[in-house]
Structures are given as structure tokens and as C-alpha cells.
Design an enzyme around this catalytic site. Structure first.
Site, mmCIF file in Angstrom:
data_model
loop_
_atom_site.group_PDB
_atom_site.id
_atom_site.type_symbol
_atom_site.label_atom_id
_atom_site.label_comp_id
_atom_site.label_asym_id
_atom_site.label_seq_id
_atom_site.Cartn_x
_atom_site.Cartn_y
_atom_site.Cartn_z
ATOM 1 N N ASP A 123 41.513 37.858 69.887
ATOM 2 C CA ASP A 123 40.785 36.653 70.317
ATOM 3 C C ASP A 123 40.672 36.713 71.843
ATOM 4 O OD1 ASP A 123 39.691 34.196 70.751
ATOM 5 O OD2 ASP A 123 41.531 33.075 70.352
ATOM 6 N N ASN B 85 22.828 47.324 36.835
ATOM 7 C CA ASN B 85 24.169 46.895 37.237
ATOM 8 C C ASN B 85 24.202 46.358 38.671
ATOM 9 O OD1 ASN B 85 23.790 49.599 38.161
ATOM 10 N ND2 ASN B 85 25.978 49.729 38.562
ATOM 11 N N HIS B 86 23.146 46.605 39.443
ATOM 12 C CA HIS B 86 23.091 46.029 40.786
ATOM 13 C C HIS B 86 22.383 44.681 40.808
ATOM 14 C CE1 HIS B 86 24.852 48.983 43.593
ATOM 15 N NE2 HIS B 86 24.664 49.796 42.578
ATOM 16 N N ASP C 47 39.476 31.300 72.384
ATOM 17 C CA ASP C 47 38.879 30.043 71.945
ATOM 18 C C ASP C 47 39.219 29.751 70.483
ATOM 19 O OD1 ASP C 47 37.415 31.921 70.671
ATOM 20 O OD2 ASP C 47 35.441 31.120 71.207
ATOM 21 N N HIS D 30 16.450 50.802 44.306
ATOM 22 C CA HIS D 30 17.460 50.570 45.344
ATOM 23 C C HIS D 30 16.892 50.274 46.717
ATOM 24 C CE1 HIS D 30 21.143 50.860 43.214
ATOM 25 N NE2 HIS D 30 20.868 52.045 42.711
ATOM 26 N N GLU E 275 41.457 31.311 59.369
ATOM 27 C CA GLU E 275 40.772 32.006 58.271
ATOM 28 C C GLU E 275 41.131 33.490 58.269
ATOM 29 O OE1 GLU E 275 36.613 29.542 57.688
ATOM 30 O OE2 GLU E 275 36.837 30.835 59.437
ATOM 31 N N ASP F 49 32.649 33.677 56.470
ATOM 32 C CA ASP F 49 31.819 33.260 57.591
ATOM 33 C C ASP F 49 30.564 32.560 57.059
ATOM 34 O OD1 ASP F 49 30.565 33.012 60.017
ATOM 35 O OD2 ASP F 49 29.794 35.065 59.972
ATOM 36 N N HIS G 3 20.241 54.719 36.174
ATOM 37 C CA HIS G 3 21.641 54.550 36.557
ATOM 38 C C HIS G 3 22.283 55.744 37.259
ATOM 39 C CE1 HIS G 3 25.317 52.318 36.579
ATOM 40 N NE2 HIS G 3 25.919 52.955 35.621
ATOM 41 N N ASP H 202 15.789 53.497 38.917
ATOM 42 C CA ASP H 202 16.360 52.831 40.096
ATOM 43 C C ASP H 202 15.452 52.948 41.314
ATOM 44 O OD1 ASP H 202 18.341 53.302 38.203
ATOM 45 O OD2 ASP H 202 19.939 53.359 39.698
#
Lengths: 144, 731
Positions: B701, B247-248, B705, B188, B672, B661, B485, B186
Site C-alpha cells: 500500500d 463448455n465456455h 491510503d 473463441h 478485502e 473489485d 472442443h 470453436d
């Protein structure tokens, strides 16, 4: 008498818990065994000061008849309880210290790695000397 | 020698005495002093070792708990996607693009050729077919913190995809052409580690072949750079550079662990296109490598089902994410898996014996949650829970709330079992079996006991015992299994009588100083040789004490955040033991209560001094374990239960918000926001009424807006450490 027995039982149970906790940190398989090479760390983390030779004796006592490289908790617990109870009886680890000071005991060599690691922990990086008072308090402070 | 009352003062007194009165100590005394120091020093080191070990356990437990969460979340999305495209009648697209960020027609048509490289671009230029000067240019540009232009990235990815399409699932290599093959684990996103490997071991070339065993991306900040370098070398030396899927290498994992975010930040305009291509490429990566017909290399491990011949014949590109069965055969797998796992559950339990107290942590972890009956009810309750979420009180009592399966047995937390629906499947069993095989290769961990059990600790794959390894190696005439792993302190580890090697190449994975990285070289004799290293930012070597302390405090921080996020649950558990309402409980009770809530399998008694204070009588003042942490900002007007939900599922929410987004503006509409909550509260099984959410949405908010800055919103639910804030103020 009954009270005494109660407090003795409480003490034993307290010691058992301590040993269990230390053991579990190293019991990676959760099957009540630890690697034989970890035993020294466990014993020392419980506040004992065995030399490598003495450690060997304890290991011989807790090892299986046919060594597997693993130590079982059931074997380890009674032996370690006895050691810690004795420590406790004399109320202080100091007994062990005196034992060393009063008797001539042969030293064991530090490995080179251990020595370097110790100096890196002990040396003041700026002055390149050891402030022994700091060193002693570093080693003896009980962080609990 | 006085009679000191404690060992510490005695030793100190004695040593200073020596200093004052003895100018030239006798050799005997020196010897004694040395022996004394040695013994004390060894005890000191042993105590540090204990701390180092539990630090490790904390990091690992929290890491795997995160993986479980992600599997939970994504399987929930899959389920929603397949069964409830319309959750609130407000348009189907919300959920559908949660998992499949389908590109617009325009984006699909676009290729790298249309992307202009402007004159102001100062990064490296590359041309295809790649040459050594291109890879050199890339390496030095990345060392100088430069970013490769999107045009080149896209072109590189197109070329890589085309190349990988023709590769088999399993690559067979031979050492006879070269002297040695290097295998790395790994990475990463830690570019420094990759560069260090190249520096120590040389760049990939026809004389210096490499196998990179998966998990190139996520967590670290330089995942895209690593991908670019590895793919460039792959195209340059196709016969001497080999990449296994980890697995990533999975777009759903990337949502939680940072790679998606990294790409979108570095490539604002073309990020989605890049991610889409990567999704295809990841599914095209080979899943295993075999050297000289003797050494098998896979990312995670194997299971008792693993069959290399079969693996060689499946269509791997159909498996975009191993967290999700390809749609058509999901259902069969779910049901089949359920039966199988339930069978295993039974045997695990009986193995545990009648004495429930025996320590069998990984089994105990899966606590049956309340209010459930049998596995057969799971399919119906999965849908009903969405239309009628149960009360919040129940959520707090279940360890990992999973609404679709109110867990008759704990084992249903397996991600792949979540999408249980009663629709007959048309999928060929062959595909399903192929999917299962790949899951096992990518997600499994070895264990020391014989047998093969579900990997419930991580949530996917299995645990395979020495007997499973032995049988597989024997069946295929192999000698050795190399896998990655799992992070190991020394960067590598042997198990299963030397038949399995774990190799992990990201040093300082959990924290500065937490572990070394390593790679392994294999020659024609097939005797592995290991090389260890550690990337260091400090010039001076840290002492053991410093190394342990840094890692420990970082681990404890994460742990305290966990405690805080489960505060009300923990308090309820503590108070159950605190019959007289004293605010104190015994250490044993405290440890039991904490484990019963958090289920992290940690040595709580050993950790107690670092987490909670003792009253003078030796009992734990349990409130004190929440003292060091607090809310980051004043929390909007919401109920304490909702606030705690937010603390706990902050990461999950952030993932969902980020998917919604689309333009990565950091803003989403109130509508949303509301939809997300509905979706999410059904996932968490929290009963939040619509008006509460509307109020919450309106209250945050700020400029009225109609859009919400969700980063700001989530910021309020970040746990902060009081000590840190104090230090900052003082500094």
C-alpha cells in the site's frame, strides 16, 4: 572384453532411449503404437536417409501380419536398433551418402507439394535464388 | 570424394566442389545430387515435424492444466459458498458474490430502454425486429473496430433470451428444405475466423443455414462481437441459424479465460448487466442439434450414460454453470460420483498391470498425494482443512493442492466431487442425472480404446471409446457424431472408424501458424465436405521452418514459466538424484524428476536441448533450466515459498481480485486483500500466518491510503524471459 561389452551395452541402451523418445512423440494414445504414416518421420528424425522405397522395406519388416495401420513399439525397436547400430559402426552417416553416390540408384519423384515447400524454404526471398551453402547448412545442422 | 568426418562438412565440400570445377555436370551426376538433396531434405522435414509435434503437446498440456486449475478453483468457491458463508466473521458477502454476481435491485429493474444513446456515439445503430441491413451494419462496424452501444447490446440480449426460452434442448433439422448445412466449431473470440468463414461460405440466410457448435467466447479479444453477430443472425433467421452450448458458454469459465474481462473493459457501466443476461442466455442455449435424424452435433461428446430422449426433457436453464451442480442436489451427486469414480480407479489400476513401469500416462497423472488414507475420510477432512490448514511443506508435495479433499485417490481431483458434505440431499435424482448428462455433452473427448472413463486430463466430462459411439448411434438410428472442443492441426479430424468428426474453426489457436481452422458442410447425402482456412497477418507465406520456430519458441516460453513457478519443487527433485552435489544429473534422471513434478506428460528427453544445458560429460546441469527466466520486478519482502505460490497461482488470484473489485477500479481495500488471502490460502492449503499477510498488505500500500492496486501487486509475480528483455533494450 568386459569393458567392450559394457560400452556396447551402453551404446545399445543409448540407442534404445533415442528410439523410445522419438516414438513417444507420435504415440498419441500412450499405448506403444504409432500410425504407420508417421514411421518415415520417426526414422528420418533419428538421422537416417531412407528413400520412400527403402522405407517401404523397413515398414514391411515391422508391420503386423495383419496390417492394422499401426506399428507396435516392440516390433519397431529391434529393427530400428539394428539400423542405427549399423550406422554407428561405420561411425558416420557418410557411408549411406557414399552408397548413393557410388551406385546408380533410381530417383523417386518429389511430390509437387514437397517441391514447393522445399523451394519456399530454400529460396532467398529477395534475390529469388538458392544460396546452396545456406541451404546445405540449414538441412544438415544438428540442432541439439 | 574425401573422407569427411561429418556428414555436414562432406556434403558441403562436395557441393562446392561441383560448383567450382564442373560447369556442365553430367546428367548422372545431377541425378545423384538431386537424390541426395531429396534425402537430406526429407530428413530435415522429419526433424521439423518432431519439433512441431512436441510444440503441440506442450500447448495442449498447458491448456488442459489450466482447465483443471479453473475447475479446482470454482468448485472450491462453490464449496465455500454452500458451507462457509462466513470465513472470517467479516461479513458474508465476499464469497457469495464470488460466484453469483447478483445485481443490485436498481440494476435488476433497469432495462435497455433506460439507457441513452448519446449523440457522440459513432458506432452502428440497429433497430428491432432486425433486418439484413442491421446485420450488415454490425459486420462492417466490427470490421472497422467499432463497438456496439450498450443499449443495443442489452436489447439484443433481451430479445435473444426471449427467443431461446421457447427453444427445445435438442434442435432437429432437416436438409430437405435446403441444399446444405454448414457446421462450425470453436471460435473463441476470433472474429477474423468468423468473418473469413462468412466470406468463403456466404452469410447465414434461408438458403445458407449454419450450426455453430459452441465455444464462441473466451481467449480471443473479440468474443462480444462474435456473440453479437451470432445472436443477430439467430434472431434474423431463427430457422436457419443454430447455436449449441459449449463448455465456455459458462460464466465461471469466462472468469479465467478472458470473456468477463473483455466485457467489463468494453462496457464499463453496463458490463455487469450484460454479463448477468449472458449468464441466463448461456444456460438457455440448446445443447445438441440433430440433422435428418442421422447426424448428432454436440460440443464435447457423449458418455455411456447419454440418452437423447432424456436430454430432451430436462430443464436446461437450471444449469447456469456446468461446473457447479445446482445447489440442492450437489451432495448426492458428489457421493454417488465418488463411488463410481473410485470403482473406475480400481479397474484402471488393474488394467495397468503389475508392472508399474508401463506407460499409461493419463492414469499416472493422478498421483496419490501424501498423508491421505481413504476416500471415506474426505468429507470430514474437507472442513477441517479450512480451520486448520496443514503445513506448507505438504503443499509442495501434492500436484494440485485441494484442501477439501486431501485426495485419497488422485481421482478426487474431479471438480464435481469436491463439494463433499455429509448433509442428506433433498434433490430429485432426476435433476442430478440431467446435470450429469449435460456435463458429458459439453466436456467429453473421444479416445481410441473402448470404454468410458473420467476425463481427468481436463478435469471434467469423460473419455468415450469407439464402442460408446457405436452403441449410441445404433440406439438412436444415427450415422455420425460431429463434435468440437479439441484443437486439431488441420481444423478437422476423423476418429472412431469415421463415426466421429472433430471440427475446430479457430485457426492459429495456440500461436500464429499452429493450426488451420475448418468447417464442414452436409448435404442430404450426409457425406461431409470439409473446408480449411487460415487467417494470416503476414503478406508473405512463412516457410515451414519459420512456422515451426515461431510456435515452438512460444510454447517453450510457457513451459519455462511453468518450470520457474515450480522451482523449489523441481530443485528438490533434482537434488534427490544428485547424490554427490555436483549440480548435474543424467538426462534420464532429469526427465523423470521434471515429469514427477510437473505431470505434463511431455517428451522431456526430446525437449531437454531446448530447456537445459549439458555439462561436458553429457550430464544435465539442472540449474540451467531456470536461467532464461526471472522475476519481473523486485519482489516484496516475502518468503520464497510465498513468492513461488504467487507465481504459480497468479491467474487464480487475479480472478479472485477481479471479482472482489466490484467497481473495476483496480483497487481493493486492505481488508478485502486480507480476506482473499485467508480464503485462498485455505484453498491452496498454504499456511500463511496473518501477520505475514498484514505486513505484505502494508508494504504494497505505497501511498498508505488503505487500498491496494492488485494489478501492480501481481505484476511483481509475472515471470519474464531474459532474452526478451535484452532484445527490447537493444532494440
Amino acid at each position: 572384453m568386459a569393458e567392450e561389452r559394457d560400452s556396447a551395452e551402453a551404446l545399445v541402451s543409448e540407442i534404445h532411449k533415442k528410439i523410445t523418445d522419438a516414438f513417444e512423440v507420435f504415440d498419441h494414445e500412450f499405448n506403444k503404437t504409432v500410425d504407420i504414416r508417421e514411421i518415415g518421420t520417426i526414422i528420418r528424425s533419428l538421422g537416417c536417409f531412407p528413400s520412400e522405397g527403402e522405407l517401404h522395406d523397413i515398414i514391411a519388416e515391422v508391420e503386423e501380419e495383419e496390417p492394422t495401420g499401426y506399428i507396435h513399439f516392440e516390433k519397431f525397436l529391434p529393427v530400428m536398433t539394428k539400423v542405427l547400430m549399423e550406422l554407428n559402426e561405420f561411425s558416420c552417416n557418410i557411408l549411406i551418402l557414399k552408397h548413393f553416390v557410388l551406385h546408380h540408384i533410381l530417383g523417386e519423384p518429389f511430390t509437387r507439394e514437397e517441391m514447393e515447400e522445399m523451394f519456399s524454404a530454400a529460396l532467398d526471398p529477395d534475390k529469388n535464388v538458392i544460396f546452396y551453402k545456406d541451404f546445405v547448412s540449414m538441412m544438415t545442422i544438428e540442432e541439439t | 570424394m574425401g573422407c569427411g568426418t561429418s556428414a555436414a562438412t562432406e556434403a558441403q565440400g562436395r557441393l562446392s566442389e561441383k560448383d567450382d570445377s564442373v560447369k556442365a555436370p553430367s546428367p548422372a551426376l545431377t541425378m545423384k545430387a538431386a537424390i541426395l538433396i531429396q534425402r537430406w531434405y526429407r530428413r530435415y522435414v522429419a526433424r521439423l515435424e518432431i519439433r512441431r509435434r512436441y510444440t503441440w503437446s506442450i500447448f495442449q498440456s498447458i491448456e488442459y492444466a489450466g482447465e483443471q486449475d479453473q475447475l479446482q478453483l470454482s468448485s472450491f468457491f462453490s464449496f465455500m459458498l454452500d458451507n462457509f458463508t462466513q470465513i472470517s466473521g467479516n461479513g458474508p458477502d465476499l464469497i457469495s458474490h464470488l460466484l453469483d454476481p447478483a445485481l443490485t435491485e436498481e440494476e435488476k429493474q433497469a432495462t435497455f430502454e433506460g439507457v441513452e444513446v448519446s449523440d457522440s456515439y459513432s458506432g452502428p445503430h440497429i433497430s428491432f425486429p432486425l433486418t439484413v441491413s442491421d446485420t450488415n451494419a454490425l459486420l462492417s462496424a466490427f470490421k472497422a473496430q467499432q463497438i456496439l452501444h450498450a443499449r443495443y447490446v442489452l436489447q439484443l440480449l433481451y430479445e435473444t433470451k426471449r427467443f431461446l426460452k421457447q427453444m427445445p434442448n435438442i434442435i432437429y433439422l432437416s436438409t430437405s428444405y435446403t441444399k446444405e448445412i454448414t457446421v462450425c466449431g470453436d471460435l473463441h473470440g476470433r472474429l477474423d475466423d468468423l468473418l473469413l468463414i462468412f466470406y468463403k461460405n456466404g452469410l447465414p440466410s434461408t438458403d445458407n443455414p449454419y450450426v455453430f457448435n459452441g465455444d464462441f467466447v473466451d481467449r480471443g479479444k473479440k468474443s462480444i462481437e462474435i456473440i453479437i453477430i451470432l445472436f443477430a443472425f439467430l434472431l434474423l433467421y431463427p430457422d436457419h441459424m443454430h447455436l449449441n452450448r459449449g463448455n465456455h458458454e459458462d460464466h465461471i469459465m469466462n472468469l479465467r479465460y478472458g470473456f468477463t474481462k473483455e466485457v467489463m473493459q468494453k462496457y464499463r457501466t453496463h458490463g455487469r448487466q450484460i454479463l448477468q443476461l449472458l449468464q441466463d442466455i448461456f444456460s438457455l442455449l440448446p445443447v445438441a442439434t440433430v440433422i435428418d435424424d442421422k447426424v448428432l452435433i454436440v460440443h464435447g461428446g457423449i458418455s455411456d450414460m447419454t440418452d437423447l430422449e432424456f436430454l430432451g426433457s430436462i430443464e436446461r436453464q437450471k444449469i447456469k454453470s456446468v461446473l457447479r451442480l445446482p445447489k440442492s442436489f450437489e451432495d448426492v451427486e458428489a457421493e454417488r460420483g465418488l463411488e463410481k469414480i473410485c470403482g473406475q480407479a480400481g479397474s484402471l489400476r488393474s488394467a495397468g498391470g503389475p508392472s508399474g513401469g508401463t506407460r499409461k500416462r493419463r492414469c499416472r497423472r493422478r498421483k496419490p498425494s501424501s498423508g491421505s488414507s481413504s476416500s471415506s475420510s474426505s468429507s470430514s477432512s474437507s472442513s477441517s482443512s479450512i480451520s486448520s490448514p496443514r503445513g506448507a511443506s505438504q503443499v509442495w508435495s501434492s500436484p494440485l493442492p485441494s484442501p477439501r479433499v486431501p485426495s485419497p485417490t488422485d481421482l478426487l481431483q474431479l471438480p464435481f466431487l469436491d463439494s463433499i458434505v455429509a448433509v442428506a440431499s433433498l434433490a430429485p435424482p432426476r435433476e442430478e442425472a440431467g446435470w450429469k448428462q449435460i456435463v458429458d455433452l459439453l466436456w467429453s473427448d473421444p479416445k481410441k480404446q473402448d470404454g468410458c472413463t473420467a476425463n481427468t486430463f481436463r478435469g471434467g466430462g469423460c473419455y468415450f471409446g469407439p464402442d460408446v459411439t457405436r452403441r449410441l448411434l445404433q440406439r438412436h438410428g444415427l450415422q455420425l457424431l460431429i463434435r468440437s472442443h479439441e484443437c486439431k492441426q488441420e481444423g478437422y479430424e476423423f476418429c472412431h472408424d469415421g463415426q466421429v468428426i472433430t471440427i475446430f474453426s479457430a485457426s492459429n489457436y495456440y500461436e500464429e501458424g499452429s493450426n488451420r481452422g475448418a468447417y464442414v458442410k452436409l448435404g442430404p447425402d450426409m457425406v461431409p465436405r470439409f473446408f480449411q482456412y487460415q487467417v494470416s497477418r503476414c503478406t508473405r507465406k512463412l516457410t515451414l521452418h519459420q512456422r515451426v520456430s515461431v510456435a515452438e519458441s512460444s510454447a517453450l516460453k510457457s513451459l519455462k514459466e511453468k518450470l520457474f513457478a515450480h522451482r523449489s519443487e523441481l530443485m528438490a527433485a533434482f537434488q534427490e538424484y544428485d547424490v554427490n552435489k555436483t549440480g548435474c544429473i543424467s538426462i534420464t534422471d532429469w526427465a523423470q524428476a521434471t515429469e514427477s513434478v510437473l505431470k505434463l506428460d511431455l517428451p522431456w528427453r526430446t525437449l531437454r536441448p531446448r530447456l537445459a544445458r549439458l555439462a561436458p560429460d553429457g550430464a544435465v546441469e539442472y540449474q540451467s533450466c531456470f536461467e532464461d527466466v526471472s522475476a519481473g520486478q523486485p519482489v516484496p519482502q516475502i518468503s520464497p515459498n510465498l513468492a513461488e505460490t504467487l507465481y504459480r497461482y497468479r491467474t487464480d488470484l487475479e480472478i479472485v481480485f477481479n471479482i472482489i473489485d466490484k467497481d473495476h477500479s483496480g483497487l481493493i481495500s486492505i481488508d478485502e486483500f486480507r480476506q482473499t488471502w485467508k480464503l485462498f490460502s485455505s484453498h491452496l492449503n498454504v499456511d500463511v500466518d496473518d501477520s505475514a499477510i498484514d505486513d505484505l498488505a502494508r508494504s504494497i500500500d505505497y501511498n498508505k491510503d488503505g487500498s491496494i492496486d492488485f494489478n501492480e501487486f501481481l505484476e511483481a509475480f509475472r515471470v519474464v524471459h531474459k532474452l526478451d528483455t535484452k532484445e527490447k533494450q537493444q532494440g
